[in-house]
Design a protein around this motif. Structure first.
Motif, PDB file in Angstrom:
ATOM      1  N   ASP A 136       0.849  -1.178   0.000  1.00 47.40           N
ATOM      2  CA  ASP A 136       0.000   0.000   0.000  1.00 47.40           C
ATOM      3  C   ASP A 136       0.889   1.232   0.000  1.00 47.40           C
ATOM      4  O   ASP A 136       1.258   1.754   1.041  1.00 47.40           O
ATOM      5  N   LEU A 137       1.234   1.671  -1.180  1.00 53.15           N
ATOM      6  CA  LEU A 137       2.136   2.805  -1.336  1.00 53.15           C
ATOM      7  C   LEU A 137       1.586   4.065  -0.685  1.00 53.15           C
ATOM      8  O   LEU A 137       2.316   4.782   0.003  1.00 53.15           O
ATOM      9  N   GLN A 138       0.307   4.330  -0.862  1.00 49.90           N
ATOM     10  CA  GLN A 138      -0.281   5.548  -0.297  1.00 49.90           C
ATOM     11  C   GLN A 138      -0.172   5.554   1.226  1.00 49.90           C
ATOM     12  O   GLN A 138       0.191   6.561   1.825  1.00 49.90           O
ATOM     13  N   ARG A 139      -0.461   4.447   1.851  1.00 51.36           N
ATOM     14  CA  ARG A 139      -0.380   4.370   3.309  1.00 51.36           C
ATOM     15  C   ARG A 139       1.062   4.590   3.768  1.00 51.36           C
ATOM     16  O   ARG A 139       1.307   5.282   4.745  1.00 51.36           O
ATOM     17  N   CYS A 140       1.998   3.999   3.049  1.00 55.86           N
ATOM     18  CA  CYS A 140       3.411   4.186   3.399  1.00 55.86           C
ATOM     19  C   CYS A 140       3.833   5.635   3.229  1.00 55.86           C
ATOM     20  O   CYS A 140       4.547   6.183   4.064  1.00 55.86           O
ATOM     21  N   LEU A 141       3.386   6.267   2.153  1.00 53.73           N
ATOM     22  CA  LEU A 141       3.709   7.681   1.946  1.00 53.73           C
ATOM     23  C   LEU A 141       3.181   8.545   3.080  1.00 53.73           C
ATOM     24  O   LEU A 141       3.865   9.448   3.556  1.00 53.73           O
ATOM     25  N   LEU A 142       1.962   8.254   3.509  1.00 52.62           N
ATOM     26  CA  LEU A 142       1.361   9.059   4.570  1.00 52.62           C
ATOM     27  C   LEU A 142       2.022   8.832   5.928  1.00 52.62           C
ATOM     28  O   LEU A 142       1.829   9.626   6.838  1.00 52.62           O
ATOM     29  N   GLN A 143       2.804   7.771   6.059  1.00 50.85           N
ATOM     30  CA  GLN A 143       3.535   7.523   7.308  1.00 50.85           C
ATOM     31  C   GLN A 143       4.837   8.316   7.371  1.00 50.85           C
ATOM     32  O   GLN A 143       5.421   8.439   8.446  1.00 50.85           O
ATOM     33  N   LEU A 144       5.272   8.841   6.243  1.00 50.87           N
ATOM     34  CA  LEU A 144       6.495   9.649   6.242  1.00 50.87           C
ATOM     35  C   LEU A 144       6.228  10.989   6.915  1.00 50.87           C
ATOM     36  O   LEU A 144       5.121  11.523   6.812  1.00 50.87           O
ATOM     37  N   PRO A 145       7.247  11.565   7.554  1.00 54.38           N
ATOM     38  CA  PRO A 145       7.084  12.934   8.043  1.00 54.38           C
ATOM     39  C   PRO A 145       6.767  13.862   6.865  1.00 54.38           C
ATOM     40  O   PRO A 145       7.236  13.635   5.748  1.00 54.38           O
ATOM     41  N   HIS A 146       5.977  14.874   7.119  1.00 57.06           N
ATOM     42  CA  HIS A 146       5.506  15.766   6.060  1.00 57.06           C
ATOM     43  C   HIS A 146       6.638  16.276   5.169  1.00 57.06           C
ATOM     44  O   HIS A 146       6.531  16.248   3.939  1.00 57.06           O
ATOM     45  N   GLU A 147       7.714  16.754   5.753  1.00 62.25           N
ATOM     46  CA  GLU A 147       8.813  17.339   4.974  1.00 62.25           C
ATOM     47  C   GLU A 147       9.435  16.311   4.036  1.00 62.25           C
ATOM     48  O   GLU A 147       9.784  16.623   2.899  1.00 62.25           O
ATOM     49  N   GLN A 148       9.572  15.083   4.504  1.00 59.70           N
ATOM     50  CA  GLN A 148      10.147  14.029   3.666  1.00 59.70           C
ATOM     51  C   GLN A 148       9.181  13.646   2.550  1.00 59.70           C
ATOM     52  O   GLN A 148       9.585  13.436   1.409  1.00 59.70           O
ATOM     53  N   ARG A 149       7.889  13.555   2.867  1.00 54.86           N
ATOM     54  CA  ARG A 149       6.891  13.173   1.878  1.00 54.86           C
ATOM     55  C   ARG A 149       6.829  14.212   0.758  1.00 54.86           C
ATOM     56  O   ARG A 149       6.836  13.865  -0.422  1.00 54.86           O
ATOM     57  N   VAL A 150       6.810  15.479   1.119  1.00 52.08           N
ATOM     58  CA  VAL A 150       6.752  16.548   0.123  1.00 52.08           C
ATOM     59  C   VAL A 150       7.966  16.484  -0.787  1.00 52.08           C
ATOM     60  O   VAL A 150       7.850  16.544  -2.015  1.00 52.08           O
TER      61      VAL A 150
END
Length: 179
Positions: free
Chosen positions: A99-113
């Motif tokens: 689940d790529l989306q779930r993994c992305l949302l687990q990243l800290p905001h700055e890293q995800r952006v």
């Protein structure tokens, strides 16, 4: 204002907003708000400069403002009368699919952006630095940490079908040797 220049950027803005928010409705609202802001502030864009980076900067700053506002307001109370039915348990197979989306949302905001701007949108480190307002070195560091964390989150640990020590164990399509 040249509408064609603006409308050409909408698909990329929607893609980034959806990956950023994790919700298609929120993403569409974010893009609409960003486009409205761009129309109001159109005179601030320098003709010949990178319109895409300018729009992404507007959208990024708007997203940050919205997140801060939600944090100040706190969570919305849930009305039990509004819930029509018992929440359903997740169906099987969820732990087998990545689940790529779930993994992305687990990243800290700055890293995800940073990860989304560089990998999904193909922006350079300097464009990403300009959009997020941080030095290029910080972009590189955040990207490295985000990639490492995503790799950790995306790894699927095999489930043993046998628990005999020293035997080969198959799980989730992988074969490994237990010691």
């Amino acid at each position: 204002m040249d509408r064609r220049l603006l409308t050409e950027q909408i698909p990329a803005m929607r893609r980034y907003a959806r990956a950023l928010t994790g919700d298609s409705w929120a993403a569409d609202d974010l893009v609409q708000d960003a486009l409205e802001r761009a129309c109001v502030k159109w005179r601030l864009w320098l003709a010949g400069s990178d319109l895409r980076a300018w729009l992404f900067t507007l959208m990024h700053n708007l997203y940050i403002s919205q997140v801060r506002q939600r944090l100040r307001q706190g969570p919305a109370p849930l009305e039990l009368d509004a819930v029509e039915q018992e929440p359903a348990a997740p169906t099987g197979g969820g732990d087998e699919a990545l689940d790529l989306q779930r993994c992305l949302l687990q990243l800290p905001h700055e890293q995800r952006v940073t990860l989304l701007l560089v990998t999904l949108e193909g922006m350079t480190y300097s464009e990403t630095a300009r959009i997020t307002g941080v030095p290029v070195g910080t972009v590189m560091s955040r990207l490295s940490r985000a990639r490492s964390r995503m790799q950790e989150l995306m790894e699927v640990s095999p489930r043993p079908t046998t628990s005999t020590s020293g035997s080969a164990v198959a799980g989730h399509g992988t074969l490994r040797r237990l010691k």
